[in-house]
Design a protein around this motif. Sequence first.
Motif: not given
Lengths: 320, 497, 319
Positions: C134-138, C187-189, C193-196
């Motif tokens: 699991i990670g950030k995508v586009a 929420i933690a993930i 990622w820097g997403v509120p």
Amino acid sequence: MLSRVADALYWMARYLERAEHSARVLAVKLEAMLDQTPDDAAEAWIRVTGALAWPMSEDVKGSPIDIAQQLTLDKAHASSIMTSVRLARDNARQVRELISTEMWGQINRQYLRLNASDTSLIWAAQPVPFLRRVADDLLLFAGITDSTMRHGEGWHFIQLGRYIERAQLIARLLDLHFGALPPDVPQHVRAPRYFEWITLLKQATAFEAYCKVYTADIGPSQIAEFLIFDPEFPHSIRFAVDRIQEELGFLGPGAAAGRRVQAERLAGRLKASLDYGQVDELMAGDIDGFLRSVQASCKQIHQSVFDAFIGYSVDELLPS
Amino acid sequence: MAEAAHPRPVIVSNRARPGVDRPFADYGLGAAHDEMFLPDGTPRPHAAALYQALTTLPGDELARRQQACEQSFLHQGITFTVYGNEEATEKIIPTDLLPRIIPGAEWDKLEQGLRQRISALNLFLKDVYNDGKILNDGIVPRDLVFGSKHYLRQMRGVQVPLDAYVNVCGTDIIRREDGSMVVLEDNLRVPSGVSYMLANREVVRRAFGDLYRACGVRPIESYGQDLLATLKELAVGFRDDPRIVLLTPGIFNSAYYEHAFLARQMGIDLVEGRDLLVHDNVVYMRTTSGVKRVDVIYRRVDDDFIDPLAFRHDSALGVAGLMNAYRAGNVVIANTIGTGVADDKAVYSYVPDIIRYYLDEEPLLGSVETFRCREPNALSHVLANLDTLVVKAVGESGGYGMLVGPHATAAQRTAFAEKVKADPDNYIAQPTIQLSTAPCFVGSGVEARHVDLRPYLLTGRQTRLVPGALTRVALKRGSLVVNSSQGGGSKDTWVVG
Amino acid sequence: MFYSIRHLTRYRYDAPVRESVMQLYVQPKSEGVQRLQSFQVSTQPRAALQAYTDHFGNAVYHFDVPGSHQELSVEAEAEVEMQASAAPPEWVDDSAWAILSDPRTRGEHYDMLENHGLTRATPLLQDFLTERGIGKVADPMSSLRRLNQALFAAFAYAPEETDVDSPIDVALSKRKGVCQDFAHIMIAIARGWGVPARYVSGYLYTRRDGGDRSAPDATHAWVEAFVPNCGWVGFDPTNNVLAGERHIRVAIGRDYSDVPPVRGVFKGPANSELAVAVRVSPAKAPRRRDDFLRVVRPMMKPVSRAPENAADEQHQQQQ
């Protein structure tokens, strides 16, 4: 007055009364031993432990001097003088802002002295003067209290505690001398003899006052009459109950009158039994039962005071 | 105990030199500013009278008076509780008999600086719990404030009486090597120690009556009245005679003596959490005559413990629902909840900017240069210079979580460096300042010990400051730690002239 | 669409208690596509309800029961109208990442970006992300949609395995949990990622036949994440859907502990047993207490004053 504060003042007084009583009972007994044969003395100590260490009298063992030391200095024993003074001081600290500086100074000094490193040496050298000093210090505290603290509600709680404790302690002490022994002490003890009656009077600070009323004619019936029914002697049960009854009227000024009814009823009933009681009837009848009912009534008065002024349920008092 | 009982001392013509003559034979003058002596060993003018008294008293007289003073503290129960392995013991905070003397003119300047500082800090607190302008303007980093464990979101938007967030403030002031007084720490939560200021004054005045009169010492005895007046001022819109109480955690708290002392001084009830209850947003106390409404609470219970519903749920010291009653405006709590965010040691370094931002004035009182380990450059500087710096955890107080570099062993420094590296945001560092020294009576003579200064500023509708303070003393020779929890003592402070 | 909601909470004590003080987050919000039509709370014993708006804009009710009692219940009833809203886009422009990393955005959403309480990232969480890839995508929207799905797939829905306030590691190690756990993990993930991201407490009109896993008789929790150009978007990792017409919002916070539906303290030496029942119905269906009240584990602790509190009292720092 805060309920917790009233409770602390009340308990402070009870513990101090208990310590003072213990100190005197022990000092008088240790002195009396000098005039008794060793066997008599050992047996008669059952009355002391029964009066002071109760209900933990099993925990106190050894020679008379060992017993006296435990009941004086043992920090672990719930009824020792040491424990009573500590608890009294803890309660005094709770209300430090309310009692006078002189009162605090006195109880604090006494506590520090009892806890000093050389206490047991001083005790061992001269136990009786040690105990006399403790008792004197506690009397001094009572005097300081009466002359430096406002005689407001807090003072009345102190008086109530003192006399509720005193009535019970004297009743218990008498219970160990009259009629059958209480079921919770060993039963193989001879009835008290002349010496022990004198000791009893002295333990209640009553010897001199008694002689003024009855001359030096020492008899169980007169002693019972004096220590139970005398209206003017401060260590009689009747005197203590009179004070209890008076003090109740000063508690919780402004509180709804209904709240003190139960305590007043109990105290009134107890007072009536003392006002109209006869020593001959008691001596011929159930003096044990009477003395135990005094103790039980004091416990009930205590509980009803607690329920009315300290641990009451708040809901009916709050605006809805 | 009165001095009159002793023959009037003959004034000695050849003066006693520090480091040479008795009683100053072991008095070391070092890099620190000394409160009594000029660097050349002559007494400062404002300390001349004390100097003269010390040189002329018989040798054992000081010891006698010192002992009398300690006895008096013990018997009055002016003690704090130390919890050991087996049982709690009560100790007196060691009090040094010799007054620390501050010239009146210098005090007046200090007072101006303190007033300015508390005004700015109160404005700062109002701002960070409401609009957050100073954060939006980037003067103070947002995360420093919002990330502080003392920033309590429950206080956002809550109306605070007179906007006076900090009603009792005990600022720690130190004197640097160059003689200037600077702020070391703002104590804005529940500062303690003022009872020692008052108790010290009583015993020292008794011990040095003549000197006290001769010096024209400014009186501090009105502190209790001033505090009461401050608390009354906060009860805006309450009944004319509001019921004021002091909330203590109880007799197990190490400052219990002080709580009882202040309650007695003010003639108010000393209450514990269990004495209070909140019903329909109103606070009541349980009395023998029924429940009575409470209007103002001077609380000496920490934020975390004050309301188990709003904060720490396991707290038995507080009052459930108190925060609701406060939010509804039905009770005053002093100090307000959440003030600790402004005495955080990292926020400390921004106080000069805070003063300029809100008051548009230059700070009158200096602060100590502070390296914020949250900033990478500062962090590497700190790690490279641990042997000269004092490193502190930002949210702590009372001398906990602190490393005094020059006095630590290499192993201690290494261990501390790891802690700092693991959580740099949590640490700041300051140069090790040689706090000024003052004469203290030690054993048989008078020696120099490091001291600080804690005045108590009261803020309601107006700000009040009695001309006096608690001077804390690092009792160990050479030690710079004055906290009572770390073995510090205290002495009386005389503002003269 | 109209819903009627009934939420009953009942505490029973094994000995009389007094001075209960309770706090409730149970009033559905009235904002956006959600309209609150009616709301009422009743308590037993009866008490006067007080209310305020907290710093996140939630309605908070509170009340106290000073006298002795051995049972305390709270019943909240609400009627809510839910309007259809436009579905959020499948993806947003990849410049959204830059907007999210802008200090102004971060400042504005500070509270929902900071690791806090139950949403603190842990080594176990890192392992989980690595293991599941699991990670950030586009762009943030696509990333969150994939995350929502991934969490649904990775965890089994299992009541009683965790508590409402369990740290995320409990669910992470068991790979089971309930809505609170999944919300906290998401929420933690997202914050990582820097997403509120924020915690939403509310109710779900459950459709088991539509694939919902949530128990129909409980409160629900999900996540809202801030996506540039879209605003706050609701994700429900428990049920692998985006929050929509069936998600009735009650309160938002940083995590569960900011907005528990019912919280309280009392005095007295007693243990408590909590029972909760929730029913969300599209029409005013007949409601009977007995068929939907179920007992869950005790969760309220007494505030008692025991000698060991000496340590607590001492624990306070001296300034």
